[in-house]
Design an enzyme around this catalytic site. Structure first.
Site, short mmCIF file in Angstrom:
data_model
loop_
_atom_site.label_atom_id
_atom_site.label_comp_id
_atom_site.label_asym_id
_atom_site.label_seq_id
_atom_site.Cartn_x
_atom_site.Cartn_y
_atom_site.Cartn_z
N HIS A 179 41.45 -57.40 -44.58
CA HIS A 179 42.19 -56.94 -43.30
C HIS A 179 43.43 -57.77 -43.19
O HIS A 179 43.40 -58.77 -43.82
CB HIS A 179 41.02 -57.50 -42.31
N HIS A 229 36.41 -49.50 -48.52
CA HIS A 229 35.68 -50.92 -48.90
C HIS A 229 36.48 -51.48 -50.08
O HIS A 229 36.37 -51.23 -51.33
CB HIS A 229 34.45 -50.77 -48.80
N CYS A 259 33.43 -51.71 -42.32
CA CYS A 259 32.84 -50.28 -42.91
C CYS A 259 32.31 -49.65 -41.71
O CYS A 259 32.79 -48.51 -41.43
CB CYS A 259 32.20 -50.26 -44.02
N GLY A 269 40.08 -69.14 -45.93
CA GLY A 269 39.63 -68.73 -44.72
C GLY A 269 39.12 -67.45 -44.50
O GLY A 269 38.79 -66.85 -43.37
N HIS A 304 35.84 -57.69 -46.22
CA HIS A 304 36.68 -56.27 -46.24
C HIS A 304 37.80 -56.44 -46.01
O HIS A 304 38.38 -57.06 -44.80
CB HIS A 304 35.66 -55.34 -45.08
P1 AMP Z 1 38.91 -63.76 -41.98
O1 AMP Z 1 38.61 -65.08 -41.33
O2 AMP Z 1 40.43 -63.68 -42.34
O3 AMP Z 1 38.06 -63.03 -42.80
O4 AMP Z 1 38.83 -62.89 -40.46
C1 AMP Z 1 37.88 -62.21 -40.07
C2 AMP Z 1 38.20 -61.80 -38.65
O5 AMP Z 1 37.28 -60.85 -38.18
C3 AMP Z 1 37.95 -63.04 -37.50
O6 AMP Z 1 39.20 -63.17 -36.83
C4 AMP Z 1 36.82 -62.49 -36.56
O7 AMP Z 1 37.02 -62.99 -35.34
C5 AMP Z 1 37.09 -61.10 -36.77
N1 AMP Z 1 35.84 -60.30 -36.60
C6 AMP Z 1 34.59 -60.45 -37.07
N2 AMP Z 1 33.65 -59.52 -36.50
C7 AMP Z 1 34.60 -58.51 -35.94
C8 AMP Z 1 34.33 -57.53 -34.92
N3 AMP Z 1 32.82 -56.90 -34.91
N4 AMP Z 1 35.24 -57.00 -34.30
C9 AMP Z 1 36.34 -57.31 -34.39
N5 AMP Z 1 36.80 -58.63 -35.11
C10 AMP Z 1 35.76 -58.90 -35.71
ZN ZN Z 2 33.66 -52.64 -45.90
#
Ligand code: AMP
Ligand code: ZN
Length: 112
Positions: free
Chosen positions: A98, A48, A9, A91, A96
């Protein structure tokens, strides 16, 4: 709409400055902090939703897939993998929703 404690967010509302690769009314895309491939992009909604299970708005659903197409087109990425991890055992670490876009190297199947 936004969750005060949610890192994504903060990225989508620009509280945390980050280089956006793509943005539209409903989504933003940016590079993953810990890339798992030469190209590792995350596409997120500006609203969100903790995971795909909570995503209940078709505007955001279609906008997310459209953003995948737009950002890959913009960067000239023709072959890529998209991943949505839903829940801890799958995993998911950031709650949020993605879409991961991974490209730039051969990718194995099945994933680990
Ligand atoms: P997931 O494990 O599918 O929830 O993916 C989360 C992803 O977010 C991981 O690949 C992290 O490396 C990435 N991540 C976490 N914090 C950040 C951030 N501040 N900016 C960019 N990527 C992030
Ligand atoms: Zn969020």
């Amino acid at each position: 709409m936004l969750d005060d404690n949610c890192i994504f967010c903060k990225i989508s509302n620009k509280e945390i400055p980050s280089k956006l690769l793509y943005e539209d009314e409903f989504t933003v895309a940016f590079n993953d902090l810990n890339p798992q491939a030469p190209n590792h992009i995350l596409v997120i909604p500006k609203k969100h939703f903790a995971s795909l299970n909570e995503l209940d708005d078709e505007k955001y659903m279609s906008a997310l897939l459209n953003a995948v197409k737009e950002v890959t087109k913009k960067l000239g990425i023709k072959e890529y993998r998209t991943v949505i991890n839903t829940g801890e055992t799958a995993g998911q670490t950031v709650f949020h929703i993605h879409i991961h876009i991974l490209a730039g190297r051969p990718l194995l199947w099945p994933p680990g």
